[in-house]
Design an enzyme around this catalytic site. Structure first.
Site, mmCIF file in Angstrom:
data_model
loop_
_atom_site.group_PDB
_atom_site.id
_atom_site.type_symbol
_atom_site.label_atom_id
_atom_site.label_comp_id
_atom_site.label_asym_id
_atom_site.label_seq_id
_atom_site.Cartn_x
_atom_site.Cartn_y
_atom_site.Cartn_z
ATOM 1 N N HIS A 1 4.904 -3.361 4.955
ATOM 2 C CA HIS A 1 3.673 -3.478 5.747
ATOM 3 C C HIS A 1 2.801 -2.289 5.370
ATOM 4 O O HIS A 1 3.175 -1.148 5.603
ATOM 5 C CB HIS A 1 4.062 -3.430 7.234
ATOM 6 N N HIS B 1 -1.028 -0.305 5.258
ATOM 7 C CA HIS B 1 -2.442 -0.161 5.651
ATOM 8 C C HIS B 1 -3.280 0.244 4.446
ATOM 9 O O HIS B 1 -2.777 0.754 3.443
ATOM 10 C CB HIS B 1 -2.553 0.815 6.820
ATOM 11 N N HIS C 1 -20.759 -11.875 -21.799
ATOM 12 C CA HIS C 1 -19.709 -12.481 -20.976
ATOM 13 C C HIS C 1 -19.942 -13.984 -20.873
ATOM 14 O O HIS C 1 -19.008 -14.778 -21.010
ATOM 15 C CB HIS C 1 -19.726 -11.877 -19.563
HETATM 16 C C1 HCA Z 1 1.714 -1.145 15.147
HETATM 17 C C2 HCA Z 1 2.185 -0.413 13.947
HETATM 18 C C3 HCA Z 1 2.469 -1.216 12.716
HETATM 19 C C4 HCA Z 1 3.854 -1.829 12.722
HETATM 20 C C5 HCA Z 1 4.315 -2.355 11.409
HETATM 21 C C6 HCA Z 1 5.665 -2.985 11.405
HETATM 22 C C7 HCA Z 1 2.362 -0.163 11.592
HETATM 23 O O1 HCA Z 1 0.488 -1.374 15.231
HETATM 24 O O2 HCA Z 1 2.504 -1.473 15.998
HETATM 25 O O3 HCA Z 1 6.097 -3.535 12.395
HETATM 26 O O4 HCA Z 1 6.303 -2.982 10.344
HETATM 27 O O5 HCA Z 1 1.413 -0.223 10.825
HETATM 28 O O6 HCA Z 1 3.202 0.703 11.567
HETATM 29 O O7 HCA Z 1 1.490 -2.214 12.505
HETATM 30 CU CU CU Z 2 0.140 -1.914 10.983
#
Ligand code: HCA
Ligand code: CU
Length: 391
Positions: free
Chosen positions: A195, A197, A292
Site C-alpha cells: 500500500h 502513498h 511523431h
Molecule cells: C490508514 C492508514 C493506511 C493503512 C494501510 C494498510 C496507511 O489510513 O488507516 O492498511 O495497509 O497508509 O498506512 O491507509
Molecule cells: Cu493509506
C-alpha cells in the site's frame, strides 16, 4: 512470479473515502463497487464498520450484492473492531497496526510484544470465523526493520493470510520497496500486500517494484484518491502492468471500462480527470510533433506503449500548429476525402505553419485551407478541361 499473478485490492471505498472531497452516498458506493467488479478487480476494500452506522450499513449492503470480487473491510487491530466486522458479510478483514517509532511514541504508545499479542488474538478470532485476514503495519518504512520482521514472522506463524507493507507517508523509493519486500519474502510464507502513498510521486513505481520483489497484492484507488494526494492509482497500476504484459492484463481486466470508472469517480469527488492521467487523461493518446505524427501513422508502436484500442479509446493526431508536418496534413486531407498531390499538401503545410506562427490556430483553420486549395485545383482542372474540349 508475482508480476504474473498479482491481485488488485481496490480501496476507493476505504482509502478513497479519506480523500478531502469524497462523500459517497450509499447508492454511489454500490455503483462504484459494481463498476470495479465489472472491471475485474480481485478485491474491494471498504471503510471499517466501526467508523459510523452508515459505513456499516453500506458494507453490509455491498457484501450482500453477490459480486464476483471479494469484499474486505479495513479495521484497527482490535477485538472490538474485529467483532463488529465479522457479521457484516465481508469475505475478509484487513487489520492494521502502527509500528513506526513515531506512532508508538506519539500515537498509541504500545510496544512490540503488545502488538504481537493483539495481532494473535485478532487473527485467531477472524480465522476461527472462517474469514480471510491480513495484518499490516502502518508506516512500515519508518519502522525499525528488526521490529517489523519480528512482527511479520510472528503473524505468519499464527496463520495470517497476508501481511501488508504500508508506505503511509509516501517516503519510500522503488529500491527501498524492492529491498524490504524481498527481505520479507524470504521470511514469511503468506501473501504480501503493498500500500503506497504518492506524496513524492513514486506510488506506481513502488507498487511495481513490490510485485517484482515478490508481493502478491497491490492497493489502488480510482484516480489515486486518498489521504493527502493519495495512493497508487488503479489506472496507473494497470498501465504499468500492461506495459509489462499486455495480453495478461487484457485477459484479466475489462479495460474499456476504465474511462467510465475514472470519469464517474472524478464527478463524484468534484475534480476533473487530470490531462496527464494514465490512459484516460485527455492528452494520453494525443500526438503532436510532425515527426511523431509521421511515425505514428506508419506504425503506432513507434510512440505508443499502450494501444488505445484496448481501452476503447482512440489516438488523436494534433495537426493544427506550427510543429505539424506534411504527412499529418495529408492524413487529414484524406480524412476529409480531399484528393491532393504530395506537392500541394507540402505547399498547404507551409501555409499552415506560417499562419500558426502568427496565432493559435484550430483544426477548422487547417480544414478551411485544405478545402480552399482543393476547390481551387478543381476549378483550375475544370477550366483546363473546358479549354481542351474547346467549350
Ligand atoms: C490508514 C492508514 C493506511 C493503512 C494501510 C494498510 C496507511 O489510513 O488507516 O492498511 O495497509 O497508509 O498506512 O491507509
Ligand atoms: Cu493509506
Amino acid at each position: 512470479m508475482s508480476l504474473d499473478r498479482f491481485a488488485i485490492i481496490e480501496s476507493t471505498l476505504r482509502e478513497g473515502e479519506q480523500f478531502a472531497n469524497a462523500f459517497f452516498s450509499s447508492d454511489q458506493k454500490v455503483e462504484i463497487a459494481r463498476l470495479l467488479d465489472a472491471f475485474g478487480v480481485e478485491y474491494i476494500e471498504l471503510t471499517s464498520p466501526a467508523a459510523s452506522p452508515q459505513s456499516r450499513a453500506d458494507l453490509e449492503r455491498i457484501a450482500g450484492l453477490g459480486l464476483k470480487t471479494k469484499i474486505l473491510t479495513h479495521v484497527r487491530c482490535h477485538m472490538d473492531d474485529a467483532k463488529l466486522a465479522i457479521d457484516t458479510g465481508a469475505d475478509g478483514i484487513d487489520v492494521v497496526f502502527g509500528t513506526s517509532s513515531y506512532l508508538r511514541e506519539f500515537s498509541h504508545g504500545k510496544d512490540i510484544p503488545y502488538i504481537i499479542d493483539s495481532a494473535r488474538q485478532v487473527i485467531e478470532f477472524i480465522k476461527s470465523q472462517g474469514l480471510e485476514v491480513r495484518f499490516s503495519s502502518e508506516d512500515s518504512f519508518r519502522s525499525d526493520l528488526v521490529d517489523l520482521l519480528t512482527i511479520y514472522r510472528a503473524v505468519d506463524k499464527i496463520g495470517v493470510n497476508r501481511v501488508g507493507i504500508a508506505d503511509t507517508v509516501g517516503v519510500a523509493n522503488p529500491r527501498q520497496v524492492y529491498d524490504l519486500v524481498k527481505t520479507l519474502r524470504g521470511i514469511v510464507h503468506c501473501d504480501i500486500e503493498f500500500h503506497g502513498h504518492n506524496d513524492t510521486g513514486c506510488a506506481v513505481a513502488n507498487a511495481f517494484c513490490a510485485l517484482e520483489a515478490g508481493a502478491t497484492h497491490v492497493d489502488t484507488s480510482v484516480l489515486g484518491i486518498g489521504e493527502r494526494n493519495g495512493i497508487t492509482s488503479l489506472g496507473g497500476l494497470v498501465a504499468r502492468m500492461y506495459a509489462h504484459d499486455p495480453a495478461a492484463v487484457r485477459a484479466k481486466y475489462n479495460l474499456p471500462l476504465l474511462r467510465e470508472i475514472d470519469n464517474y469517480v472524478a464527478s463524484l469527488v468534484d475534480v476533473d480527470v487530470p490531462f496527464n492521467n494514465y490512459i484516460t487523461g485527455f492528452t494520453a493518446f494525443t500526438h503532436k510533433a510532425g515527426i511523431h505524427a509521421k511515425a505514428i501513422l506508419n506504425n503506432p508502436s513507434t510512440y505508443e506503449i499502450l494501444d488505445p484500442a484496448d481501452f476503447g479509446l482512440s489516438r488523436y493526431i494534433h495537426v493544427a500548429h506550427r510543429l505539424t508536418g506534411w504527412n499529418a496534413i495529408k492524413e487529414r486531407a484524406e480524412q476529409l476525402q480531399l484528393n491532393l498531390s504530395d506537392d500541394v499538401v507540402k505547399h498547404v503545410t507551409a501555409q499552415i505553419k506560417s499562419l500558426a506562427d502568427q496565432k493559435r490556430i484550430t483544426l477548422d483553420d487547417v480544414d478551411f485551407l485544405l478545402r480552399e486549395y482543393h476547390s481551387a485545383l478543381v476549378d483550375t482542372a475544370v477550366i483546363e478541361e473546358m479549354e481542351r474540349v474547346g467549350a
